[in-house]
Design a protein around this motif. Sequence first.
Motif, PDB file in Angstrom:
ATOM      1  N   LYS A 137       0.846  -1.286  -0.058  1.00 57.34           N
ATOM      2  CA  LYS A 137      -0.220   0.174  -0.016  1.00 57.34           C
ATOM      3  C   LYS A 137       0.762   1.203   0.072  1.00 57.34           C
ATOM      4  O   LYS A 137       0.509   2.282  -0.425  1.00 57.34           O
ATOM      5  N   ILE A 138       2.133   1.263   0.309  1.00 62.26           N
ATOM      6  CA  ILE A 138       3.003   2.261   0.431  1.00 62.26           C
ATOM      7  C   ILE A 138       4.090   2.367  -0.648  1.00 62.26           C
ATOM      8  O   ILE A 138       5.072   2.948  -0.554  1.00 62.26           O
ATOM      9  N   LYS A 139       4.032   1.505  -1.626  1.00 60.14           N
ATOM     10  CA  LYS A 139       4.789   1.516  -2.899  1.00 60.14           C
ATOM     11  C   LYS A 139       4.795   2.865  -3.802  1.00 60.14           C
ATOM     12  O   LYS A 139       3.842   3.680  -3.443  1.00 60.14           O
ATOM     13  N   GLU A 140       4.936   2.546  -5.040  1.00 60.14           N
ATOM     14  CA  GLU A 140       5.004   3.482  -5.814  1.00 60.14           C
ATOM     15  C   GLU A 140       3.430   4.062  -6.048  1.00 60.14           C
ATOM     16  O   GLU A 140       3.002   5.092  -6.353  1.00 60.14           O
ATOM     17  N   THR A 141       2.536   3.152  -5.880  1.00 60.47           N
ATOM     18  CA  THR A 141       1.059   3.263  -5.763  1.00 60.47           C
ATOM     19  C   THR A 141       0.543   2.346  -4.685  1.00 60.47           C
ATOM     20  O   THR A 141       1.393   1.530  -4.216  1.00 60.47           O
ATOM     21  N   ASP A 142      -0.697   2.260  -4.477  1.00 63.87           N
ATOM     22  CA  ASP A 142      -1.173   1.240  -3.710  1.00 63.87           C
ATOM     23  C   ASP A 142      -1.509   0.034  -4.541  1.00 63.87           C
ATOM     24  O   ASP A 142      -2.547   0.030  -5.234  1.00 63.87           O
ATOM     25  N   ARG A 143      -0.628  -0.674  -4.606  1.00 61.39           N
ATOM     26  CA  ARG A 143      -0.429  -1.965  -5.388  1.00 61.39           C
ATOM     27  C   ARG A 143      -1.768  -3.027  -5.214  1.00 61.39           C
ATOM     28  O   ARG A 143      -2.025  -3.769  -6.249  1.00 61.39           O
ATOM     29  N   LEU A 144      -2.234  -3.023  -3.900  1.00 61.36           N
ATOM     30  CA  LEU A 144      -3.485  -3.981  -3.945  1.00 61.36           C
ATOM     31  C   LEU A 144      -4.510  -3.161  -4.751  1.00 61.36           C
ATOM     32  O   LEU A 144      -5.091  -4.045  -5.370  1.00 61.36           O
ATOM     33  N   VAL A 145      -4.833  -1.882  -4.497  1.00 58.94           N
ATOM     34  CA  VAL A 145      -5.929  -1.558  -5.308  1.00 58.94           C
ATOM     35  C   VAL A 145      -5.712  -1.344  -6.748  1.00 58.94           C
ATOM     36  O   VAL A 145      -6.639  -1.964  -7.647  1.00 58.94           O
ATOM     37  N   ALA A 146      -4.404  -1.145  -7.351  1.00 56.58           N
ATOM     38  CA  ALA A 146      -4.156  -1.091  -8.584  1.00 56.58           C
ATOM     39  C   ALA A 146      -4.234  -2.467  -9.202  1.00 56.58           C
ATOM     40  O   ALA A 146      -5.038  -2.666 -10.217  1.00 56.58           O
ATOM     41  N   LEU A 147      -4.005  -3.641  -8.487  1.00 59.83           N
ATOM     42  CA  LEU A 147      -4.138  -4.991  -8.887  1.00 59.83           C
ATOM     43  C   LEU A 147      -5.585  -5.190  -9.172  1.00 59.83           C
ATOM     44  O   LEU A 147      -5.824  -5.707 -10.238  1.00 59.83           O
ATOM     45  N   LYS A 148      -6.324  -5.013  -8.050  1.00 52.20           N
ATOM     46  CA  LYS A 148      -7.688  -5.245  -8.196  1.00 52.20           C
ATOM     47  C   LYS A 148      -8.276  -4.547  -9.273  1.00 52.20           C
ATOM     48  O   LYS A 148      -9.123  -4.996 -10.190  1.00 52.20           O
ATOM     49  N   ASN A 149      -8.113  -3.133  -9.599  1.00 55.31           N
ATOM     50  CA  ASN A 149      -8.567  -2.500 -10.649  1.00 55.31           C
ATOM     51  C   ASN A 149      -8.358  -3.064 -11.991  1.00 55.31           C
ATOM     52  O   ASN A 149      -9.359  -3.245 -13.167  1.00 55.31           O
ATOM     53  N   GLU A 150      -7.200  -3.297 -12.342  1.00 51.84           N
ATOM     54  CA  GLU A 150      -6.495  -3.879 -13.374  1.00 51.84           C
ATOM     55  C   GLU A 150      -6.882  -5.214 -13.704  1.00 51.84           C
ATOM     56  O   GLU A 150      -7.228  -5.853 -15.185  1.00 51.84           O
ATOM     57  N   LEU A 151      -6.752  -6.197 -12.847  1.00 51.25           N
ATOM     58  CA  LEU A 151      -6.832  -7.723 -13.127  1.00 51.25           C
ATOM     59  C   LEU A 151      -8.475  -7.887 -13.268  1.00 51.25           C
ATOM     60  O   LEU A 151      -8.966  -8.920 -14.021  1.00 51.25           O
ATOM     61  N   GLU A 152      -9.223  -7.196 -12.700  1.00 49.40           N
ATOM     62  CA  GLU A 152     -10.498  -7.081 -12.865  1.00 49.40           C
ATOM     63  C   GLU A 152     -11.242  -6.971 -14.578  1.00 49.40           C
ATOM     64  O   GLU A 152     -12.180  -7.370 -14.872  1.00 49.40           O
ATOM     65  N   LYS A 153     -10.243  -6.345 -14.987  1.00 46.47           N
ATOM     66  CA  LYS A 153     -10.462  -6.263 -16.722  1.00 46.47           C
ATOM     67  C   LYS A 153     -10.451  -7.430 -17.304  1.00 46.47           C
ATOM     68  O   LYS A 153     -10.845  -7.656 -18.487  1.00 46.47           O
ATOM     69  N   PHE A 154      -9.872  -8.521 -16.830  1.00 48.66           N
ATOM     70  CA  PHE A 154      -9.601  -9.720 -17.465  1.00 48.66           C
ATOM     71  C   PHE A 154     -11.047 -10.954 -16.522  1.00 48.66           C
ATOM     72  O   PHE A 154     -10.801 -11.859 -16.990  1.00 48.66           O
ATOM     73  N   GLY A 155     -11.835 -10.108 -16.218  1.00 49.24           N
ATOM     74  CA  GLY A 155     -12.842 -10.838 -15.594  1.00 49.24           C
ATOM     75  C   GLY A 155     -12.775 -11.517 -14.144  1.00 49.24           C
ATOM     76  O   GLY A 155     -13.374 -12.437 -13.804  1.00 49.24           O
ATOM     77  N   ALA A 156     -11.539 -11.159 -13.691  1.00 49.70           N
ATOM     78  CA  ALA A 156     -11.267 -11.837 -12.153  1.00 49.70           C
ATOM     79  C   ALA A 156     -11.993 -11.273 -11.111  1.00 49.70           C
ATOM     80  O   ALA A 156     -12.441  -9.983 -11.214  1.00 49.70           O
ATOM     81  N   ILE A 157     -12.532 -12.010 -10.298  1.00 45.08           N
ATOM     82  CA  ILE A 157     -13.217 -11.782  -9.287  1.00 45.08           C
ATOM     83  C   ILE A 157     -12.340 -11.499  -7.928  1.00 45.08           C
ATOM     84  O   ILE A 157     -11.853 -12.565  -7.534  1.00 45.08           O
ATOM     85  N   ILE A 158     -12.109 -10.354  -7.580  1.00 46.29           N
ATOM     86  CA  ILE A 158     -10.830 -10.068  -6.630  1.00 46.29           C
ATOM     87  C   ILE A 158     -11.401  -9.443  -5.367  1.00 46.29           C
ATOM     88  O   ILE A 158     -12.184  -8.297  -5.243  1.00 46.29           O
ATOM     89  N   THR A 159     -10.690 -10.026  -4.251  1.00 47.85           N
ATOM     90  CA  THR A 159     -11.080  -9.300  -3.137  1.00 47.85           C
ATOM     91  C   THR A 159      -9.624  -8.751  -2.322  1.00 47.85           C
ATOM     92  O   THR A 159      -8.576  -9.722  -2.179  1.00 47.85           O
ATOM     93  N   ILE A 160      -9.611  -7.739  -1.907  1.00 46.42           N
ATOM     94  CA  ILE A 160      -8.189  -7.149  -1.127  1.00 46.42           C
ATOM     95  C   ILE A 160      -8.754  -6.784   0.135  1.00 46.42           C
ATOM     96  O   ILE A 160      -9.996  -6.243   0.541  1.00 46.42           O
TER      97      ILE A 160
END
Length: 409
Positions: free
Chosen positions: A317-340
């Motif tokens: 969460k304190i890297k170049e961006t909040d990587r958990l939020v970023a992963l959820k946003n982008e991987l959901e574009k492939f249809g993934a159902i993600i919980t963080i």
Amino acid sequence: MIEISALQSPLKNQLAITGSKSESNRLLLLNKLFNQVLTLENVSNSEDSQLMQKALANETDLIDIHHAGTAMRFLTAYFSIQEGRTITITGSARMKQRPIKVLVDALNQLGAEITYAENEGFPPLKIVGKKITTNSITIPSNISSQYITALSLIGTKLENGLTITLDGKIISVPYIQMTIELLNRVGIKAIFEENTITIPFTENIQSEKLQVESDWSSASYYYSLIALSKESEITISTYFENSLQGDSALQNIYAEHFGVISTFKDGSLTLKNNPAFSLENRIELDLINTPDIAQTIAATCVGLKAKCLLTGLETLKIKETDRLVALKNELEKFGAIITITDDSLSIDGYNAYTTVPKLETYNDHRMAMCMAPLAQIYSIRINNEMVVEKSYPTFWEDWTKLGFEIKAI
């Protein structure tokens, strides 16, 4: 924005990967502390390491390290002991949002003089170099291992040495061990036992030549690519079986969970598919010691449509961006159902999708690179692709060599 498409399968090629950013930045600072007596080979050509070198050579009173988080932490400690010199160290808009209070508090308790130029707890910092004689400090160990490394490196030049007591759960232990082992390698008898690090004052070290091992975080994208391919083989250099880098855990993680075989020979690492491998129903991994490969692993799971639970991710969460939020946003574009949560990411299934994913990078190099292997399966688009220069400037050039078509949109 670029569009990436795979042109050939199976893949087969050889690539030379730049030196580890983590090792390079530690050795660059160590070399500066000891009057440049080391000859360093295969130093990272990453933007972060270039910024580190420029900052160490900078004789002005303003240092701008842009997005380089490692450089911000290491240099804050370095300039705090440069007696008679006053500097301000700043960075990008995102850098000004990344906390540094734990390190500043520790340095000030030791006797440094560091103040905040804008917002309390965040860069930019005004640093007045001081002679530090206090020889012990207690620091929270569940925030960032880079704070601990920064203190360990300058501890070598404190006249009474430095004992660091780590308070709480220790995260990213391999990165701390890397620091201690690099110090040992140049003759500094640093010790890391349980929750205590002991750094002796060291006046001089011997002149010697050191080769920086190539970056295992960068290797992760090739592990992912092989996992998403069939009958493929890629050889990358320069890598060693007895690596100092925690991300070398890739060998076991990808062998067990994704069917990728690692073979070492003469400083090169060859990756290929295990034909007998079968994917498990749900992959569960604790990545507390290897958070930098979490994004790659999550993207690999999406490419394989695998379910997973990844834990130990609190530092993302304190890297170049909040990587958990970023992963959820982008991987959901492939249809993934993600919980963080604050320290985990789970993929629990997949919905259908039809459009070509247009992926954002959030000014985060790893967001761009972890998504690239998915082009072996899908045609994808990546925005602000040159963010890879932060750690791996020749990334897209190397992917073209592998047979991917990359075109501007």
